[in-house]
Design a protein around this motif. Structure first.
Motif, PDB file in Angstrom:
ATOM      1  N   ALA A  41       0.831  -1.202   0.000  1.00  0.00           N
ATOM      2  CA  ALA A  41       0.000   0.000   0.000  1.00  0.00           C
ATOM      3  C   ALA A  41       0.871   1.260   0.000  1.00  0.00           C
ATOM      4  N   LEU A  42       1.947   1.245   0.774  1.00  0.00           N
ATOM      5  CA  LEU A  42       2.846   2.395   0.797  1.00  0.00           C
ATOM      6  C   LEU A  42       3.547   2.575  -0.546  1.00  0.00           C
ATOM      7  N   MET A  43       3.895   1.477  -1.185  1.00  0.00           N
ATOM      8  CA  MET A  43       4.533   1.565  -2.499  1.00  0.00           C
ATOM      9  C   MET A  43       3.603   2.243  -3.493  1.00  0.00           C
ATOM     10  N   LEU A  44       2.342   1.850  -3.512  1.00  0.00           N
ATOM     11  CA  LEU A  44       1.385   2.460  -4.422  1.00  0.00           C
ATOM     12  C   LEU A  44       1.193   3.945  -4.110  1.00  0.00           C
ATOM     13  N   ALA A  45       1.182   4.290  -2.823  1.00  0.00           N
ATOM     14  CA  ALA A  45       0.994   5.689  -2.442  1.00  0.00           C
ATOM     15  C   ALA A  45       2.184   6.545  -2.864  1.00  0.00           C
ATOM     16  N   PHE A  46       3.400   6.046  -2.654  1.00  0.00           N
ATOM     17  CA  PHE A  46       4.585   6.836  -2.973  1.00  0.00           C
ATOM     18  C   PHE A  46       4.831   6.927  -4.478  1.00  0.00           C
ATOM     19  N   PHE A  47       4.210   6.076  -5.253  1.00  0.00           N
ATOM     20  CA  PHE A  47       4.326   6.191  -6.703  1.00  0.00           C
ATOM     21  C   PHE A  47       3.533   7.391  -7.245  1.00  0.00           C
ATOM     22  N   ARG A  48       2.600   7.914  -6.484  1.00  0.00           N
ATOM     23  CA  ARG A  48       1.747   9.009  -6.934  1.00  0.00           C
ATOM     24  C   ARG A  48       2.498  10.334  -6.818  1.00  0.00           C
ATOM     25  N   ASN A  49       2.476  11.123  -7.884  1.00  0.00           N
ATOM     26  CA  ASN A  49       3.179  12.400  -7.898  1.00  0.00           C
ATOM     27  C   ASN A  49       2.635  13.382  -6.875  1.00  0.00           C
ATOM     28  N   GLU A  50       1.317  13.327  -6.633  1.00  0.00           N
ATOM     29  CA  GLU A  50       0.717  14.298  -5.720  1.00  0.00           C
ATOM     30  C   GLU A  50       1.078  14.055  -4.264  1.00  0.00           C
ATOM     31  N   MET A  51       1.752  12.941  -3.961  1.00  0.00           N
ATOM     32  CA  MET A  51       2.195  12.697  -2.594  1.00  0.00           C
ATOM     33  C   MET A  51       3.346  13.617  -2.196  1.00  0.00           C
ATOM     34  N   GLY A  52       4.067  14.120  -3.189  1.00  0.00           N
ATOM     35  CA  GLY A  52       5.150  15.048  -2.893  1.00  0.00           C
ATOM     36  C   GLY A  52       6.467  14.388  -2.543  1.00  0.00           C
ATOM     37  N   PHE A  53       6.685  13.166  -3.048  1.00  0.00           N
ATOM     38  CA  PHE A  53       7.938  12.462  -2.786  1.00  0.00           C
ATOM     39  C   PHE A  53       8.642  12.046  -4.070  1.00  0.00           C
ATOM     40  N   GLY A  54       8.356  12.710  -5.154  1.00  0.00           N
ATOM     41  CA  GLY A  54       9.060  12.449  -6.399  1.00  0.00           C
ATOM     42  C   GLY A  54       8.442  11.406  -7.283  1.00  0.00           C
ATOM     43  N   GLY A  55       7.343  10.804  -6.852  1.00  0.00           N
ATOM     44  CA  GLY A  55       6.651   9.835  -7.695  1.00  0.00           C
ATOM     45  C   GLY A  55       7.524   8.655  -8.067  1.00  0.00           C
ATOM     46  N   ASN A  56       7.421   8.251  -9.320  1.00  0.00           N
ATOM     47  CA  ASN A  56       8.142   7.077  -9.809  1.00  0.00           C
ATOM     48  C   ASN A  56       9.658   7.254  -9.738  1.00  0.00           C
ATOM     49  N   ASN A  57      10.140   8.477  -9.935  1.00  0.00           N
ATOM     50  CA  ASN A  57      11.580   8.734  -9.944  1.00  0.00           C
ATOM     51  C   ASN A  57      12.166   8.821  -8.546  1.00  0.00           C
ATOM     52  N   GLY A  58      11.346   9.120  -7.560  1.00  0.00           N
ATOM     53  CA  GLY A  58      11.834   9.222  -6.199  1.00  0.00           C
ATOM     54  C   GLY A  58      12.680  10.462  -5.977  1.00  0.00           C
ATOM     55  N   LEU A  59      13.604  10.389  -5.049  1.00  0.00           N
ATOM     56  CA  LEU A  59      14.494  11.493  -4.700  1.00  0.00           C
ATOM     57  C   LEU A  59      15.920  11.126  -5.099  1.00  0.00           C
ATOM     58  N   THR A  60      16.580  12.039  -5.779  1.00  0.00           N
ATOM     59  CA  THR A  60      17.937  11.751  -6.265  1.00  0.00           C
ATOM     60  C   THR A  60      18.685  13.059  -6.502  1.00  0.00           C
ATOM     61  N   ASP A  61      19.842  12.978  -7.121  1.00  0.00           N
ATOM     62  CA  ASP A  61      20.704  14.124  -7.412  1.00  0.00           C
ATOM     63  C   ASP A  61      21.193  14.791  -6.129  1.00  0.00           C
ATOM     64  N   PHE A  62      21.523  13.988  -5.133  1.00  0.00           N
ATOM     65  CA  PHE A  62      22.008  14.532  -3.867  1.00  0.00           C
ATOM     66  C   PHE A  62      23.410  15.114  -4.050  1.00  0.00           C
ATOM     67  N   ARG A  63      23.699  16.173  -3.283  1.00  0.00           N
ATOM     68  CA  ARG A  63      24.992  16.844  -3.416  1.00  0.00           C
ATOM     69  C   ARG A  63      25.828  16.777  -2.133  1.00  0.00           C
ATOM     70  N   ASP A  64      25.232  17.211  -1.016  1.00  0.00           N
ATOM     71  CA  ASP A  64      25.994  17.368   0.225  1.00  0.00           C
ATOM     72  C   ASP A  64      25.298  16.667   1.382  1.00  0.00           C
ATOM     73  N   ILE A  65      26.099  16.360   2.407  1.00  0.00           N
ATOM     74  CA  ILE A  65      25.578  15.915   3.694  1.00  0.00           C
ATOM     75  C   ILE A  65      26.439  16.560   4.776  1.00  0.00           C
ATOM     76  N   LEU A  66      25.804  17.365   5.615  1.00  0.00           N
ATOM     77  CA  LEU A  66      26.495  18.129   6.654  1.00  0.00           C
ATOM     78  C   LEU A  66      27.607  19.001   6.066  1.00  0.00           C
ATOM     79  N   GLY A  67      27.378  19.482   4.854  1.00  0.00           N
ATOM     80  CA  GLY A  67      28.342  20.355   4.205  1.00  0.00           C
ATOM     81  C   GLY A  67      29.455  19.647   3.456  1.00  0.00           C
ATOM     82  N   PHE A  68      29.479  18.331   3.465  1.00  0.00           N
ATOM     83  CA  PHE A  68      30.529  17.567   2.778  1.00  0.00           C
ATOM     84  C   PHE A  68      29.985  17.006   1.466  1.00  0.00           C
ATOM     85  N   ASP A  69      30.794  17.098   0.434  1.00  0.00           N
ATOM     86  CA  ASP A  69      30.404  16.651  -0.897  1.00  0.00           C
ATOM     87  C   ASP A  69      30.288  15.129  -0.923  1.00  0.00           C
ATOM     88  N   LEU A  70      29.118  14.648  -1.329  1.00  0.00           N
ATOM     89  CA  LEU A  70      28.885  13.209  -1.366  1.00  0.00           C
ATOM     90  C   LEU A  70      29.678  12.522  -2.471  1.00  0.00           C
TER      91      LEU A  70
END
Length: 377
Positions: free
Chosen positions: A170-199
């Motif tokens: 059920a959570l998988m189906l919910a997170f696939f929806r774009n209107e949930m605000g979590f990136g839909g099918n593509n998810g979250l990506t293109d991360f750059r930094d963590i605590l100011g350090f380059d990943l």
């Protein structure tokens, strides 16, 4: 202190010693041995090993509830993914105006979808410590609500396993929806930094690997301290004779709920450590197939040992990496064959085989050969 009690166990000392030795060896071979040398450990390998260690922590969390409570959870991938999304939201907020669309607050996918403002549930994720709190709180809260309703209703066995699988689906189906605000099918990506350090730097990748190894050691100690305590003995009693345990006056549902929540929080931490090393989190992590694969790791390594879960996670994921590179179409068949062989030939897993061999060696060592026995006078 209760957390240090497992340090008196020989198996715990061996596990922590091997883990520390492996982490030190990888660090030295990465930093000291020059690139191009056969013994050099590349940044890619360090990153891959960090991913394996996060999976190992997830397997320990599953073994805690399956091995010691007898609850076969087919939904721990949901807790893992929720912890990963909490960390991913923090990492997305760190991008700022360096995204494709240059918006100082909204992630690129929100700008693309014409969102006007940041959703309320994204507020606070610009702080690392808030995100770290959510990594624990969100999976723990979901496990508490689900476990309270399920255990109070005395749902058990295959029915509980199906319910956990339905939860993650059920959570998988919910997170696939774009209107949930979590990136839909593509998810979250293109991360750059963590605590100011380059990943993207080798140093950050090495630090993440070491932090993941430290988290695995702490998670193992927490689980080991729990299962060797009075609560752990009650867990085993609930697993083996739930009706008798209730008759003796123990609130079985409270025991199950507390351990289930701890396990979910450990899975969330594993997901949070996984995301910055892999660089993406998407709804595929909620897949029921992934949760089933976790169970295979634990079954292969050996239930009710904790360290067996670590062995299973490392072996299966290494095999997956090798098979997908050599025979990508045969990986699922190899995984299935591995599970069947272990079930038939090693019902207690690799850890069970190791324990049997050690026990046999002790018995043989304790036996004195007949020609060396003293003859009566």
């Amino acid at each position: 202190m209760w957390l240090t009690q497992p340090l008196y166990e020989r198996s715990t000392r061996i596990f922590l010693g091997v883990l520390l030795l492996a982490m030190s060896l990888v660090t030295l071979l990465h930093l000291v041995v020059p690139a191009g040398h056969p013994l050099h450990v590349s940044a890619y390998t360090v990153n891959l090993l960090g991913k394996y260690l996060s999976y190992a922590l997830l397997a320990v969390a599953v073994d805690l509830v399956w091995g010691y409570l007898g609850i076969l959870s087919l939904g721990h991938g949901a807790f893992f993914a929720l912890g990963g999304y909490a960390m991913g939201m923090y990492l997305m907020r760190q991008i700022g105006d360096r995204g494709v669309y240059g918006h100082p607050e909204l992630p690129d996918f929100m700008v693309f979808l014409s969102w006007d403002a940041l959703p309320w549930y994204w507020l606070g994720f610009d702080s690392f410590w808030f995100a770290a709190l959510m990594v624990l709180l969100v999976p723990g809260l979901l496990a508490f609500v689900f476990g309270y309703l399920a255990f109070r209703s005395r749902v058990a066995g295959v029915y509980l396993s199906i319910m956990t699988q339905a939860l993650t689906f059920a959570l998988m189906l919910a997170f696939f929806r774009n209107e949930m605000g979590f990136g839909g099918n593509n998810g979250l990506t293109d991360f750059r930094d963590i605590l100011g350090f380059d990943l993207r730097t080798d140093t950050t990748r090495l630090v993440l690997f070491l932090v993941t190894g430290l988290a695995l050691a702490i998670g193992y100690l927490i689980c080991r301290a729990l299962v060797t305590s009075k609560l752990g003995r009650v867990c085993v009693a609930c697993r083996d004779a739930e009706a008798r345990t209730r008759f003796l006056g123990y609130r079985v549902e409270r025991v199950q709920l507390s351990v289930f929540v701890v396990s979910a929080m450990l899975a969330g931490v594993a997901g949070a450590l996984y995301v910055p090393q892999v660089g993406i989190i998407n709804p595929g992590e909620f897949s029921p197939l992934f949760s089933i694969e976790i169970v295979i790791w634990v079954a292969l390594g050996g239930r009710t040992t904790l360290y067996g879960a670590v062995i299973g996670a490392l072996l299966v994921n290494y095999a997956k990496t090798w098979f997908t590179g050599v025979m990508p179409d045969a990986w699922l068949f190899a995984l299935g064959a591995m599970f069947v062989l272990v079930t038939v030939l090693l019902p207690k897993g690799i850890a069970g085989l190791m324990n049997s061999l050690n026990e046999r060696r002790r018995r043989m060592k304790g036996k004195q050969p007949e020609d060396q026995q003293e003859q009566p006078a």
